[in-house]
Structure formats: C-alpha cells, structure tokens
Motif scaffolding. Structure first.
Motif, PDB file in Angstrom:
ATOM      1  N   SER A 105      51.064  17.386  84.578  1.00 45.73           N
ATOM      2  CA  SER A 105      49.878  17.368  83.722  1.00 45.73           C
ATOM      3  C   SER A 105      50.307  17.212  82.277  1.00 45.73           C
ATOM      4  O   SER A 105      51.504  17.292  81.961  1.00 45.73           O
ATOM      5  N   GLY A 106      49.308  17.064  81.407  1.00 46.07           N
ATOM      6  CA  GLY A 106      49.579  16.956  79.977  1.00 46.07           C
ATOM      7  C   GLY A 106      50.138  18.249  79.425  1.00 46.07           C
ATOM      8  O   GLY A 106      51.113  18.250  78.662  1.00 46.07           O
ATOM      9  N   ALA A 107      49.529  19.360  79.806  1.00 47.46           N
ATOM     10  CA  ALA A 107      50.001  20.654  79.315  1.00 47.46           C
ATOM     11  C   ALA A 107      51.459  20.873  79.719  1.00 47.46           C
ATOM     12  O   ALA A 107      52.277  21.332  78.916  1.00 47.46           O
TER      13      ALA A 107
ATOM     14  N   ASN B 207      53.801  18.836  77.643  1.00 41.39           N
ATOM     15  CA  ASN B 207      53.967  19.469  76.331  1.00 41.39           C
ATOM     16  C   ASN B 207      54.826  20.727  76.423  1.00 41.39           C
ATOM     17  O   ASN B 207      55.643  20.990  75.543  1.00 41.39           O
TER      18      ASN B 207
ATOM     19  N   PHE C 140      44.645  19.420  70.131  1.00 45.74           N
ATOM     20  CA  PHE C 140      44.541  19.892  71.515  1.00 45.74           C
ATOM     21  C   PHE C 140      45.820  19.528  72.255  1.00 45.74           C
ATOM     22  O   PHE C 140      46.185  18.359  72.343  1.00 45.74           O
ATOM     23  N   HIS C 141      46.496  20.559  72.763  1.00 43.89           N
ATOM     24  CA  HIS C 141      47.749  20.309  73.467  1.00 43.89           C
ATOM     25  C   HIS C 141      47.780  20.894  74.882  1.00 43.89           C
ATOM     26  O   HIS C 141      48.809  20.797  75.554  1.00 43.89           O
ATOM     27  N   GLY C 142      46.683  21.528  75.334  1.00 39.18           N
ATOM     28  CA  GLY C 142      46.646  22.027  76.706  1.00 39.18           C
ATOM     29  C   GLY C 142      46.136  23.448  76.778  1.00 39.18           C
ATOM     30  O   GLY C 142      45.823  24.074  75.760  1.00 39.18           O
TER      31      GLY C 142
ATOM     32  N   GLU D  38      48.967  14.954  67.462  1.00 40.79           N
ATOM     33  CA  GLU D  38      48.300  13.798  68.069  1.00 40.79           C
ATOM     34  C   GLU D  38      48.020  12.818  66.930  1.00 40.79           C
ATOM     35  O   GLU D  38      47.659  13.246  65.829  1.00 40.79           O
TER      36      GLU D  38
ATOM     37  N   GLU E 295      40.316  15.557  71.806  1.00 36.20           N
ATOM     38  CA  GLU E 295      39.356  16.645  72.026  1.00 36.20           C
ATOM     39  C   GLU E 295      38.787  17.126  70.689  1.00 36.20           C
ATOM     40  O   GLU E 295      37.654  17.590  70.620  1.00 36.20           O
TER      41      GLU E 295
ATOM     42  N   ASP F 117      52.109  13.899  70.780  1.00 29.52           N
ATOM     43  CA  ASP F 117      51.363  14.141  72.015  1.00 29.52           C
ATOM     44  C   ASP F 117      50.473  12.929  72.267  1.00 29.52           C
ATOM     45  O   ASP F 117      49.435  12.762  71.628  1.00 29.52           O
TER      46      ASP F 117
ATOM     47  N   VAL G 261      49.175  12.224  75.253  1.00 35.35           N
ATOM     48  CA  VAL G 261      48.573  12.473  76.564  1.00 35.35           C
ATOM     49  C   VAL G 261      47.259  11.686  76.704  1.00 35.35           C
ATOM     50  O   VAL G 261      46.966  11.148  77.774  1.00 35.35           O
ATOM     51  N   GLN G 262      46.496  11.596  75.608  1.00 32.48           N
ATOM     52  CA  GLN G 262      45.232  10.849  75.668  1.00 32.48           C
ATOM     53  C   GLN G 262      45.371   9.437  75.092  1.00 32.48           C
ATOM     54  O   GLN G 262      44.775   8.491  75.594  1.00 32.48           O
TER      55      GLN G 262
ATOM     56  N   LYS H 100      47.522  11.899  81.247  1.00 38.68           N
ATOM     57  CA  LYS H 100      46.230  11.378  81.713  1.00 38.68           C
ATOM     58  C   LYS H 100      46.272  10.015  82.431  1.00 38.68           C
ATOM     59  O   LYS H 100      46.130   9.961  83.643  1.00 38.68           O
TER      60      LYS H 100
HETATM   61  C1  PLP Z   1      44.117  16.340  77.918  1.00 33.80           C
HETATM   62  C2  PLP Z   1      45.138  16.619  76.892  1.00 33.80           C
HETATM   63  C3  PLP Z   1      46.157  17.562  77.105  1.00 33.80           C
HETATM   64  C4  PLP Z   1      46.201  18.442  78.341  1.00 33.80           C
HETATM   65  O1  PLP Z   1      46.376  17.734  79.492  1.00 33.80           O
HETATM   66  P1  PLP Z   1      46.115  18.458  80.922  1.00 33.80           P
HETATM   67  O2  PLP Z   1      46.524  17.420  81.910  1.00 33.80           O
HETATM   68  O3  PLP Z   1      44.665  18.810  80.968  1.00 33.80           O
HETATM   69  O4  PLP Z   1      46.974  19.651  80.949  1.00 33.80           O
HETATM   70  C5  PLP Z   1      47.135  17.700  76.149  1.00 33.80           C
HETATM   71  N1  PLP Z   1      47.118  16.960  75.020  1.00 33.80           N
HETATM   72  C6  PLP Z   1      46.160  16.047  74.775  1.00 33.80           C
HETATM   73  C7  PLP Z   1      46.212  15.244  73.521  1.00 33.80           C
HETATM   74  C8  PLP Z   1      45.127  15.860  75.685  1.00 33.80           C
HETATM   75  O5  PLP Z   1      44.156  14.975  75.427  1.00 33.80           O
END
Ligand code: PLP
Length: 399
Positions: free
Chosen positions: A100-102, A105, A134-136, A186, A191, A219, A221-222, A248
């Motif tokens: 996962s993203g969390a 990180n 937002f990092h998780g 980010e 978020e 980060d 992730v998004q 993601k």
């Molecule tokens: C969604 C998100 C996360 C967390 O990812 P999960 O898969 O929900 O743990 C971390 N950082 C960013 C920038 C995100 O958008």
C-alpha cells in the motif's frame, strides 16, 4: 444488494456514497440497480487504465494458472523486472515492494532512519513534512500527515516529525536549525485539496536539503504512475529526489506499493532490515508489471496530455461563466475544482447525471479519470459537469 438501513458488521470508518458498483469495463461502471456511470474517480487514482484492462487481465490470468504466492524467501522474477522498470524510469537504483501507499512511505521513513543510524548520527531525530499533506493512516504515516483532523483522538502520536507550511519560504529555516533525517512531500497534495507545490519553492527546498545531505522523499502515491502526464510528477519540477514512493495506480486495483531509492540510501537496507509477507508476491507482480509497462507507454502519456488540455481549457471557461468556481488546478488528469461552497450537493447532482467524481476536502471536486479515457468521454463529463453547475446556480437563485 446494498441497503442503507440494514445492520452492518463492518466498522464504520468510511462515509460512503449511496451506491454499490457491481461491474466495470474501461471508464464505465454499472451499479447494482443497473444504472451506468462514467467513473472519473478511478478508485482514487488506482484504476488508471480503467476497469479490468485487457493487458493486466491477461497477465493475471496467466499467473493465476501458475502460482499465486511464494513468500519472499524465494526468488520472484517479476519483482526483478518491475524493479528494473521502476528504477530506470525514476533514474534510481533499488526498489522495495510493499502492499500500500502507507507501507511504501513507512519503508521510506525506516530507510532514512537506518541511513543516519548507520552513520552514527543519532542526533537526527525528525522528518520534515508539510501542512495539509497526506502520507497514510498507519501510526507513523499518520504522524507524518500534518492534518489535525487525522491526528485527533490518536495521541500520543509517533514522535519524529516536524511540520511546516506548504509553499512557504518560512519552511526553509528549519533545514539549518534542526538536524533532519529527511524532508518528505507531495508535489500535488491530493487528499489536501489537489494543491500543487510552487515550482520555485520546490527547487529551492530540494537544493537546500540535498546540499545539507538531507534526503528528499517525494510521495508520488497519488501523482505517480502517469497520472500527471509523465511517469512521475517530479520530472516536471526538474528535481531529482532521493527516494520516491508509489502505490495507488501501480497494480490497477491489486494492492501494491513500492519505495524506489538511490543507492546511497538503498544500501542501508541489508538482509533482515525490512520485510513483508505479501509484498511483491507473484500474483500482484504480474498485474503491476503489466500495468507499469502500459502506464509508462507513450500512448498513455500523450493521451493524458491531450485529454487534460481539453478538460482544463473547458473548466477554465466554466470558471469565467460560473462564479461558484473559485479555482481550477492540477496537472495531467489529476484535476481539482475548488468551489465557493461545499461540493457534496454537486457530486450528488453529478451522480444523478451518471458521472462519478470525488471530493478532496470540503470545497474541492477532485476528478481522476482513467488515463486511457478518450475525448468523447471527457466531453460527456464536461457536459454533465456544466449542467450540475447550472443546477447549483438555479437552486441558489430560488433560495
Ligand atoms: C492514498 C495516499 C497514501 C496512502 O496510501 P494507502 O494505500 O491508502 O495506504 C499516501 N500518500 C498519498 C499521497 C496518497 O494519496
């Protein structure tokens, strides 16, 4: 079928739309009541090739017939292939696979800790993150997330984070004054309201941090995996981070995250330093490898730019004619439309018109189309969106 009045045994952690999506193909989903919707949420930037993309389905089916899971006690060839693709595309050296993203990180935060501990620089005890990030949601990534609404009720927080305002030069002082383990940010806060970092600010921040030997974790992730029209958004900022995290969109819906790092830092993870039972298992790797190969292709990236231009041009027009639009921002197909009022009624009205979009905070509509959506679908979205805006104005006029 979904019934909002029935007793639920699932913990009540999510505010959900009154809708159950039963099937999907490409940009479209069909709800359990038979209605079709243009899905411009992409499962929050996860289904970046739409629902059930063929290349990924074929890779999954082929892997399903071989082996699903082995644990990381065995060699997993698709990890090697995907790690090479991610590392080369990011201009980096090594990859760790998480779920996962969390978790990606968490891996990054553990890596920088280990790096400084290996150097016996024990006085370095904190990581700088930014307000509205937002990092998780794990203990540590929640603490990294500088948003009181996410912290409230979960004190004491994991120590080791300092926060500064995003896009503010004030935030540079701390680089000299506090012995930091890392800076984590980010480049578009997703978020936090689809808020892009200022390019000059980012360049200065990264240059200052790196000149002090402080690693920069971006980060993505998004924003990563093609979402903004390049494989990673950091390329558009002309910076070279030390560590990048993705998740993601990486697996087209299968749970997977990755931490990509330069050798200087990656070398701190030795055998036994970190691990995951599921991370990078053969089934998930087959989906992620097929996804990444497609997402990084010129076809997809040029499509993102083409559709993005059309959508942003139209949204900017709407901003001139509809005072309810405060701001239009983002990059590629990561689009934020800030309203002067809460977005909930507009999102509900859009659903009535068979379009799904997301909120990002109270007043921002977040639009995350699949990266292979076409101009016709974009037109459908824009037509419905302007009708919803119109309807909002009319409702206001009546009141
Ligand atoms: C969604 C998100 C996360 C967390 O990812 P999960 O898969 O929900 O743990 C971390 N950082 C960013 C920038 C995100 O958008």
């Amino acid at each position: 079928m979904f019934d909002s009045n029935s007793v639920s045994y699932v913990m009540n952690t999510y505010s959900r739309f009154p809708l159950e999506l039963a099937s999907g193909e490409g940009s479209w989903v069909v709800a359990s009541d038979g209605a079709s919707y243009l899905d411009y949420t992409s499962g929050i930037s996860v289904c970046n090739l739409g629902h059930r993309p063929q290349a990924v389905a074929e890779a999954l089916e082929s892997q399903l017939a071989k082996i699903w899971h082995t644990s990381n006690l065995f060699h997993i060839p698709k990890q090697e292939e995907l790690a090479e693709l991610l590392a080369k595309t990011a201009g980096m050296d090594r990859v760790f696979f998480a779920n996962s993203g969390a978790e990606a990180n968490e891996a990054a935060l553990k890596l920088v800790k280990k790096y400084w501990n290996d150097l016996a620089e024990y006085n370095r005890t904190s990581v700088l993150t930014f307000e509205d990030s937002f990092h998780g949601r794990t203990g540590t990534t929640m603490a990294a997330t500088a948003q009181p609404k996410i912290h409230n009720g979960f004190e004491p927080l994991t120590p080791g984070f300092v926060y500064q305002p995003f896009n503010s030069v004030e935030s540079f002082d701390i680089l000299n004054n506090a012995p930091l383990q890392a800076v984590m940010l980010e480049l578009i806060q997703g978020e936090g309201g689809v808020r892009p970092a200022d390019s000059g600010w980012v360049k200065n921040l990264v240059t200052k941090a790196q000149s002090l030997g402080i690693p920069v974790i971006v980060d993505e992730v998004q924003t990563g995996m093609g979402r903004t029209g390049t494989p990673f958004l950091f390329e558009q900022y002309g910076i070279k981070p030390d560590i990048v995290t993705v998740a993601k969109g990486l697996g087209s819906g299968l749970p997977v995250g990755a931490m990509i790092a330069k050798d200087t830092f990656a070398a701190s993870f030795a055998q036994g330093s970190h691990g995951s039972t599921f991370g990078g298992n053969p089934l998930v790797m087959s989906a992620a490898l097929a996804s990444a190969e497609t997402l990084f292709s010129t076809d997809i990236l040029t499509n993102v730019q083409k559709v993005s231009e059309k959508i942003f041009a139209k949204l900017n027009e709407f901003q001139h004619t509809h005072s309810v639009i405060e701001d239009v921002r983002g990059a590629g197909l990561m689009i934020g439309i800030e309203l002067t009022q809460p977005v909930k009624p507009l999102l509900a009205d859009l659903r009535e018109r068979n379009v799904l979009a997301l909120p990002a905070g109270e007043k921002v509509v977040r639009v995350l189309p699949p990266l292979n959506t076409d101009l016709e679908e974009a037109d459908f979205f824009l037509e419905k969106f302007v009708q919803s805006l119109q309807n909002l104005h009319e409702t206001e006029d009546v009141q």
